[in-house]
Scaffold this motif. Structure first.
Motif, PDB file in Angstrom:
ATOM      1  N   PHE A   1       0.735  -1.213   0.161  1.00 24.53           N
ATOM      2  CA  PHE A   1      -0.129   0.107  -0.020  1.00 24.53           C
ATOM      3  C   PHE A   1       0.847   1.199   0.120  1.00 24.53           C
ATOM      4  CE2 PHE A   1      -2.429  -3.193   2.523  1.00 24.53           C
ATOM      5  CZ  PHE A   1      -3.399  -3.505   1.800  1.00 24.53           C
ATOM      6  N   VAL A   2       1.813   1.387  -0.851  1.00 24.04           N
ATOM      7  CA  VAL A   2       2.728   2.369  -1.036  1.00 24.04           C
ATOM      8  C   VAL A   2       2.223   3.585  -1.947  1.00 24.04           C
ATOM      9  CG1 VAL A   2       4.925   3.262  -1.440  1.00 24.04           C
ATOM     10  CG2 VAL A   2       4.676   0.944  -0.280  1.00 24.04           C
ATOM     11  N   VAL A   3       1.720   4.544  -1.373  1.00 21.93           N
ATOM     12  CA  VAL A   3       1.201   5.545  -2.246  1.00 21.93           C
ATOM     13  C   VAL A   3       2.212   6.133  -3.330  1.00 21.93           C
ATOM     14  CG1 VAL A   3       0.025   7.991  -2.357  1.00 21.93           C
ATOM     15  CG2 VAL A   3      -0.556   6.393  -0.688  1.00 21.93           C
ATOM     16  N   ASN A   4       1.979   6.231  -4.420  1.00 24.10           N
ATOM     17  CA  ASN A   4       2.942   7.041  -5.508  1.00 24.10           C
ATOM     18  C   ASN A   4       3.867   5.782  -6.051  1.00 24.10           C
ATOM     19  OD1 ASN A   4       1.591   9.268  -5.535  1.00 24.10           O
ATOM     20  ND2 ASN A   4       2.780  10.434  -4.193  1.00 24.10           N
ATOM     21  N   ALA A   5       4.070   4.678  -5.466  1.00 22.55           N
ATOM     22  CA  ALA A   5       5.276   3.602  -5.797  1.00 22.55           C
ATOM     23  C   ALA A   5       5.297   3.465  -7.265  1.00 22.55           C
ATOM     24  CB  ALA A   5       4.937   2.187  -5.028  1.00 22.55           C
ATOM     25  N   PRO A   6       4.082   3.341  -8.044  1.00 21.06           N
ATOM     26  CA  PRO A   6       4.506   2.989  -9.272  1.00 21.06           C
ATOM     27  C   PRO A   6       5.068   4.234 -10.177  1.00 21.06           C
ATOM     28  CG  PRO A   6       2.292   2.289  -8.871  1.00 21.06           C
ATOM     29  CD  PRO A   6       2.796   2.822  -7.693  1.00 21.06           C
ATOM     30  N   VAL A   7       4.844   5.424  -9.482  1.00 23.00           N
ATOM     31  CA  VAL A   7       5.210   6.732 -10.578  1.00 23.00           C
ATOM     32  C   VAL A   7       6.014   7.490  -9.693  1.00 23.00           C
ATOM     33  CG1 VAL A   7       2.789   6.822 -11.818  1.00 23.00           C
ATOM     34  CG2 VAL A   7       3.199   7.982  -9.136  1.00 23.00           C
ATOM     35  N   ALA A   8       6.728   7.102  -8.501  1.00 25.50           N
ATOM     36  CA  ALA A   8       7.677   7.851  -7.965  1.00 25.50           C
ATOM     37  C   ALA A   8       9.001   7.746  -8.336  1.00 25.50           C
ATOM     38  CB  ALA A   8       7.564   7.271  -6.601  1.00 25.50           C
ATOM     39  N   SER A   9       9.714   8.743  -8.589  1.00 25.15           N
ATOM     40  CA  SER A   9      10.986   8.591  -8.710  1.00 25.15           C
ATOM     41  C   SER A   9      12.247   8.124  -7.636  1.00 25.15           C
ATOM     42  CB  SER A   9      11.786  10.043  -9.345  1.00 25.15           C
ATOM     43  OG  SER A   9      11.660  11.033  -8.250  1.00 25.15           O
ATOM     44  N   VAL A  10      11.600   8.524  -6.721  1.00 23.86           N
ATOM     45  CA  VAL A  10      12.330   8.066  -5.370  1.00 23.86           C
ATOM     46  C   VAL A  10      11.395   7.549  -4.245  1.00 23.86           C
ATOM     47  CG1 VAL A  10      12.369  10.160  -4.233  1.00 23.86           C
ATOM     48  CG2 VAL A  10      14.160   8.664  -3.527  1.00 23.86           C
ATOM     49  N   VAL A  11      11.994   6.447  -3.605  1.00 18.07           N
ATOM     50  CA  VAL A  11      11.084   5.667  -2.560  1.00 18.07           C
ATOM     51  C   VAL A  11      11.669   5.771  -1.406  1.00 18.07           C
ATOM     52  CG1 VAL A  11       9.737   3.598  -1.741  1.00 18.07           C
ATOM     53  CG2 VAL A  11       9.814   4.529  -4.166  1.00 18.07           C
ATOM     54  N   GLY A  12      11.205   6.421  -0.268  1.00 20.08           N
ATOM     55  CA  GLY A  12      11.644   6.333   1.168  1.00 20.08           C
ATOM     56  C   GLY A  12      11.353   5.058   1.801  1.00 20.08           C
ATOM     57  N   VAL A  13      11.978   4.212   1.822  1.00 19.88           N
ATOM     58  CA  VAL A  13      11.712   2.831   2.573  1.00 19.88           C
ATOM     59  C   VAL A  13      12.022   2.998   4.038  1.00 19.88           C
ATOM     60  CG1 VAL A  13      12.272   0.247   2.438  1.00 19.88           C
ATOM     61  CG2 VAL A  13      12.111   1.704   0.251  1.00 19.88           C
ATOM     62  N   VAL A  14      11.122   2.693   4.854  1.00 21.82           N
ATOM     63  CA  VAL A  14      11.369   2.772   6.403  1.00 21.82           C
ATOM     64  C   VAL A  14      11.894   1.132   6.737  1.00 21.82           C
ATOM     65  CG1 VAL A  14      10.369   3.304   8.673  1.00 21.82           C
ATOM     66  CG2 VAL A  14       9.805   4.403   6.657  1.00 21.82           C
ATOM     67  N   GLY A  15      12.821   1.046   7.354  1.00 18.77           N
ATOM     68  CA  GLY A  15      13.307  -0.191   7.779  1.00 18.77           C
ATOM     69  C   GLY A  15      14.277  -0.188   9.136  1.00 18.77           C
ATOM     70  N   LEU A  16      14.899  -1.157   8.965  1.00 19.50           N
ATOM     71  CA  LEU A  16      15.743  -1.130  10.594  1.00 19.50           C
ATOM     72  C   LEU A  16      17.298  -1.426   9.929  1.00 19.50           C
ATOM     73  CD1 LEU A  16      14.355  -3.435  13.033  1.00 19.50           C
ATOM     74  CD2 LEU A  16      14.087  -1.023  13.027  1.00 19.50           C
ATOM     75  N   LEU A  17      18.081  -0.559  10.598  1.00 18.24           N
ATOM     76  CA  LEU A  17      19.576  -0.702  10.495  1.00 18.24           C
ATOM     77  C   LEU A  17      20.272  -0.579  11.757  1.00 18.24           C
ATOM     78  CD1 LEU A  17      22.041  -0.586   8.136  1.00 18.24           C
ATOM     79  CD2 LEU A  17      21.784   1.880   8.609  1.00 18.24           C
ATOM     80  N   ASP A  18      20.950  -1.459  11.763  1.00 18.21           N
ATOM     81  CA  ASP A  18      21.745  -1.467  13.356  1.00 18.21           C
ATOM     82  C   ASP A  18      20.628  -1.443  14.301  1.00 18.21           C
ATOM     83  OD1 ASP A  18      24.059  -1.554  11.809  1.00 18.21           O
ATOM     84  OD2 ASP A  18      24.199   0.712  12.080  1.00 18.21           O
ATOM     85  N   ASP A  19      19.509  -2.128  14.076  1.00 20.16           N
ATOM     86  CA  ASP A  19      18.455  -2.408  15.017  1.00 20.16           C
ATOM     87  C   ASP A  19      17.676  -0.981  15.300  1.00 20.16           C
ATOM     88  OD1 ASP A  19      18.499  -5.035  15.423  1.00 20.16           O
ATOM     89  OD2 ASP A  19      20.048  -4.774  16.863  1.00 20.16           O
ATOM     90  N   LYS A  20      17.995   0.178  14.580  1.00 22.15           N
ATOM     91  CA  LYS A  20      17.274   1.596  14.527  1.00 22.15           C
ATOM     92  C   LYS A  20      16.493   1.746  13.432  1.00 22.15           C
ATOM     93  CE  LYS A  20      21.170   2.998  17.663  1.00 22.15           C
ATOM     94  NZ  LYS A  20      22.368   3.609  17.335  1.00 22.15           N
ATOM     95  N   PRO A  21      15.357   2.320  13.624  1.00 21.28           N
ATOM     96  CA  PRO A  21      14.789   2.596  12.450  1.00 21.28           C
ATOM     97  C   PRO A  21      15.384   3.724  11.357  1.00 21.28           C
ATOM     98  CG  PRO A  21      13.339   3.155  14.261  1.00 21.28           C
ATOM     99  CD  PRO A  21      14.797   3.016  14.663  1.00 21.28           C
ATOM    100  N   ALA A  22      15.193   3.236  10.047  1.00 20.57           N
ATOM    101  CA  ALA A  22      16.119   4.376   9.044  1.00 20.57           C
ATOM    102  C   ALA A  22      15.201   4.377   8.022  1.00 20.57           C
ATOM    103  CB  ALA A  22      17.329   3.578   8.934  1.00 20.57           C
ATOM    104  N   LEU A  23      15.606   5.380   7.348  1.00 18.85           N
ATOM    105  CA  LEU A  23      14.837   5.771   5.930  1.00 18.85           C
ATOM    106  C   LEU A  23      15.920   5.608   4.847  1.00 18.85           C
ATOM    107  CD1 LEU A  23      12.232   6.851   4.633  1.00 18.85           C
ATOM    108  CD2 LEU A  23      13.112   8.985   4.858  1.00 18.85           C
ATOM    109  N   PHE A  24      15.689   4.636   4.035  1.00 15.26           N
ATOM    110  CA  PHE A  24      16.424   4.258   3.063  1.00 15.26           C
ATOM    111  C   PHE A  24      16.004   4.820   1.687  1.00 15.26           C
ATOM    112  CE2 PHE A  24      16.465   0.706   6.059  1.00 15.26           C
ATOM    113  CZ  PHE A  24      17.950   0.554   6.178  1.00 15.26           C
ATOM    114  N   LEU A  25      16.633   5.787   1.077  1.00 16.37           N
ATOM    115  CA  LEU A  25      16.203   6.520  -0.158  1.00 16.37           C
ATOM    116  C   LEU A  25      16.635   5.615  -1.222  1.00 16.37           C
ATOM    117  CD1 LEU A  25      16.985  10.193   0.874  1.00 16.37           C
ATOM    118  CD2 LEU A  25      14.774   9.082   1.000  1.00 16.37           C
ATOM    119  N   VAL A  26      15.695   5.141  -2.070  1.00 16.13           N
ATOM    120  CA  VAL A  26      15.935   4.176  -3.201  1.00 16.13           C
ATOM    121  C   VAL A  26      15.330   4.731  -4.642  1.00 16.13           C
ATOM    122  CG1 VAL A  26      15.654   1.989  -3.970  1.00 16.13           C
ATOM    123  CG2 VAL A  26      15.761   2.192  -1.619  1.00 16.13           C
ATOM    124  N   GLU A  27      15.922   4.969  -5.496  1.00 15.83           N
ATOM    125  CA  GLU A  27      15.466   5.471  -6.725  1.00 15.83           C
ATOM    126  C   GLU A  27      14.835   4.332  -7.548  1.00 15.83           C
ATOM    127  OE1 GLU A  27      18.079   8.909  -8.564  1.00 15.83           O
ATOM    128  OE2 GLU A  27      19.588   7.786  -7.106  1.00 15.83           O
TER     129      GLU A  27
END
Lengths: 378, 380
Positions: free
Chosen positions: A156-182
């Motif tokens: 249910f990611v709004v704009n996913a099919p048309v976005a130029s960048v997706v901010g993916v929320v996940g964990l890095l080193d057990d802490k929340p992180a926002l990964f910017l994926v083009e």
């Protein structure tokens, strides 16, 4: 205390309402299909010429952050809910996250195109259990060879099919992180858009898969130890849904009121019948109450941030449920005129449910509000 | 936009809550059970400055603005003061005293306002009649001018404070054929020959307020007891609407905060199935409903107060929206608060039962919800 927007703010709301109305009259954005998506992307560029996309992100003389934003949101959402949702998830959810936690390079690379309307962004937060509040994030980044390898599944990611960048929320080193994926990054695949949605038909919403998707370390954002990234992102999302709700309530109420004044039966306009007039009175009451509460919650977010969390949940629940109720009653007033064919009431009726289900759902919001009253820490 | 209260206002609110919890609330349940008016508490409201809060200091008032006055009403509700006492306060300070202050001569102001501010005297307003509720123009009480007197004949009903009032603002027709514009307002003091009150009505809620009929049988009053000019009564009664829609509604908002506090205290203590009932989502849902109502209502009411402070003419549509919302939407949270307390909520031992009864007045008093809907549907 001051319960009025300034003249300049009102002028902006009118400008937005007229701009989007004029554009949407020629370029449908809410009926679904590829044409709508293209029209939305073109409309974003027009919005980029106004202060709208920058509200609550950049300082603009004469405007007051989220407080002004709430009035502007209502104006846009009332005319084109699909344009509104696309724009808001792009700038007010992802854009604000980059503005808040990103460095200057990330802002220049990703935020500026969003604020100008040149490109769309998406925030991928929802996972299979939908509610990330109860379950830990299952999307995980692992540091490897100077980069981060990302694996996970979002839906249910709004704009996913048309976005130029997706901010993916996940964990890095057990802490929340926002990964910017083009878009087009190896390892990230965008699902086909699921079947017809109930509402927001012009918005491209889909899931996405991350399979060993490599993200450069300098495109990973984390917040300070005192901040809760997912809670803040949820709050941004809830604000967007509040704005949508009061816009939908406005559109439904005004369409029903105008119809009731013009549609005649038994020799008089139907508003003259108490059953209709009283229904409209209740609708206006809910609309005005939710409008004021949404604005107060927005003001509190700016001015008393410690009190904003609970109040925003109260506002989100009240606005979302009121919008559904107002749209439902509007549907009854317009009768078959609303049930058949695209019109603001049918559209609002279908879109309003989104506000109850997404963001922090109304059910979960009530639990959280109850917890806050009981002094239970989140 | 700016929703901030001043530091002084916030401190004043805390002070009122502290005062009311100490001086008034401990007696609330007893007086409600006995359906008795708490004269001592009323007088203490006067001593504290609440009864005359919005009147100029030169008349014994506090010189406060409308927002602060509304905040005082909210604070009383938040402290746990019962709806009967806050209703009595509203009828006294706004429907009676404010009308005298706005439309009275200097002599009338000097005679009545200081005594009403202090609580030495109690005031009421006689408007509603057995066959003329919201339809004011059809009132039948008449005032006939004879020389330097007016002679009043007729009756009123549902008059808050009537049995205990020293002075009443009474609306009567000086021109029975002129409908609204034939209505005038008069000051009638207790013990005036020809003026009597009925026994206090037995009410479902707000029981500590004393409500009764008023009877006027060849009741002669001096001509100088006319308020303003003949024919101005209807507009005077309309002006009380601003207070009806702000200060008189404010205690209902305060009560929602009080209910939430009481419910959370109870939900934490009450253990069922090995855990406190507050841990059950069904209980949390009810707590949330109470909070959400309070937050939504608060904004609507303070908007009316703020507009009045700006000197703006009353926006009747916004005022009716506020009244309708508090009236119709306050009943659900009061019911939820009672349900959280289960069997105890149904019993007088816990005050949720009283609050539920008190809340039932909100959609009726000061213009029913149906009347608000009529107003809104005409103005939209």
């Amino acid at each position: 205390m001051n319960y009025d927007y300034s003249k300049k703010e009102f002028e902006l709301f009118i400008e937005l309402y007229q701009t989007v109305s004029a554009y949407s009259a020629e370029h449908p954005m809410d009926s679904g299909g590829d044409e709508c998506r293209k029209n939305i992307q073109a409309a974003m560029k027009q919005l980029g010429q106004t202060p709208y996309l920058k509200l609550a992100i950049a300082d603009i003389d004469g405007f007051y952050g989220t407080t002004t934003l709430m009035g502007a949101m209502e104006a846009v959402a009332a005319v084109s809910p699909s344009l509104y949702l696309s724009a808001e998830y792009s700038v007010r959810v992802l854009g604000r996250a980059i503005a808040r936690w990103g460095n200057e390079t990330l802002k220049k690379t990703f935020l500026d195109p969003l604020l100008s309307g040149e490109s769309l962004g998406a925030l991928a937060l929802c996972e299979e259990t939908v509610n990330v509040d109860n379950d830990p994030l299952a999307t995980i980044g692992e540091r490897r060879d100077g980069g981060v390898v990302l694996n996970g599944r979002k839906q249910f990611v709004v704009n996913a099919p048309v976005a130029s960048v997706v901010g993916v929320v996940g964990l890095l080193d057990d802490k929340p992180a926002l990964f910017l994926v083009e878009t087009g990054a190896p390892g990230m695949t965008i699902d086909d858009t699921p079947g017809d949605a109930l509402g927001y038909k012009g918005v491209a919403i889909s899931g996405l898969h991350l399979r060993n998707c490599v993200v450069q370390e300098d495109r990973v954002i984390q917040c300070g130890p005192k901040e809760n990234m997912t809670a803040i992102l949820r709050l941004y999302e809830n604000q967007v849904l509040m704005g949508a709700s009061i816009g939908l309530a406005k559109a439904s109420f005004e369409a029903a009121r105008d119809y009731a004044k013009n549609h005649r039966t038994g020799g008089k306009p139907i508003i003259a019948y108490q059953e209709i007039g009283f229904k409209l009175s209740e609708m206006l009451t809910l609309y005005q109450a939710s409008q004021l509460l949404a604005i107060r919650a927005a003001w509190t977010f700016e001015n008393k941030p410690k009190e904003a969390g609970d109040l925003s949940l109260c506002a989100k629940v009240f606005c979302a449920e009121s919008a559904s109720q107002v749209a439902g009653e509007a549907m009854k007033i317009l009768g078959s005129s609303a049930y058949f064919g695209a019109n603001p009431v049918e559209r609002a009726y279908c879109c309003a449910r989104y506000g109850e289900v997404f963001g922090t759902s109304t059910e979960l919001s009530r639990v959280k509000i109850g917890d806050a009253a009981l002094g239970v820490k989140a | 936009m700016d929703f901030a209260f001043t530091k002084e206002q916030e401190m004043f609110k805390k002070e009122i809550i502290r005062f009311a919890k100490k001086e008034i609330v401990p007696r609330v349940q007893e007086f409600d059970l006995n359906k008795a008016f708490d004269f001592e508490s009323f007088r203490k409201l006067g001593d504290f400055g609440i009864l005359g809060l919005h009147f100029p200091e030169s008349y014994g008032g506090g010189g406060a603005d409308v927002t602060t006055t509304v905040m005082a009403g909210e604070a009383l509700g938040e402290a746990g003061v019962d709806g009967g006492l806050t209703l009595a306060y509203g009828a006294h300070s706004f429907l009676c005293a404010d009308t005298i202050f706005k439309h009275g001569t200097e002599a009338q102001r000097k005679k009545y306002i200081p005594k009403l501010c202090s609580g030495e005297w109690i005031g009421c307003m006689g408007l509603t009649e057995p066959d003329a509720g919201s339809d004011v123009a059809s009132m039948k009480t008449t005032a006939e001018k004879k020389g330097d007197k007016y002679v009043l004949n007729g009756s009123k009903i549902f008059i808050t404070n009537a049995p205990i009032a020293n002075v009443s603002v009474v609306y009567a027709k000086t021109d029975p054929d002129a409908k609204h514009m034939g209505i005038s307002a008069f000051l009638v003091e207790k013990d005036t020959p020809g003026y009597t009150c009925g026994e206090p009505l037995i009410k479902m809620g707000v029981r500590t307020s004393q409500t009764s009929e008023q009877f006027f049988s060849n009741c002669e009053i001096p001509a100088e007891n006319l308020l303003g000019n003949e024919g101005e009564g209807f507009n005077m009664s309309l002006q009380t609407v601003e207070w009806d829609r702000s200060a008189l509604l404010a205690p209902f908002v305060g009560v929602s905060t009080y209910m939430l506090k009481r419910c959370t205290e109870y939900a934490k203590k009450r253990v069922q199935f090995g855990r406190s009932i507050g841990e059950f989502q069904a209980t949390k849902r009810k707590l949330a409903n109470i909070r959400i109502f309070g937050e939504a209502a608060r904004s609507l009411i303070y908007r009316i107060a703020w507009c009045k402070d700006q000197g703006r003419p009353l926006n009747h549509l916004e005022a009716a929206v506020a009244k309708l919302f508090v009236g119709d939407w306050s009943v659900g949270p009061a019911n939820d608060a009672m349900l959280v307390h289960g069997g105890y909520g149904y019993c007088h031992e816990y005050d949720m039962e009283r609050i539920f009864r008190d809340s039932r007045l909100a959609p009726i008093g000061g213009g029913t919800s149906d009347i608000q809907k009529m107003i809104i549907s005409k103005l939209m």
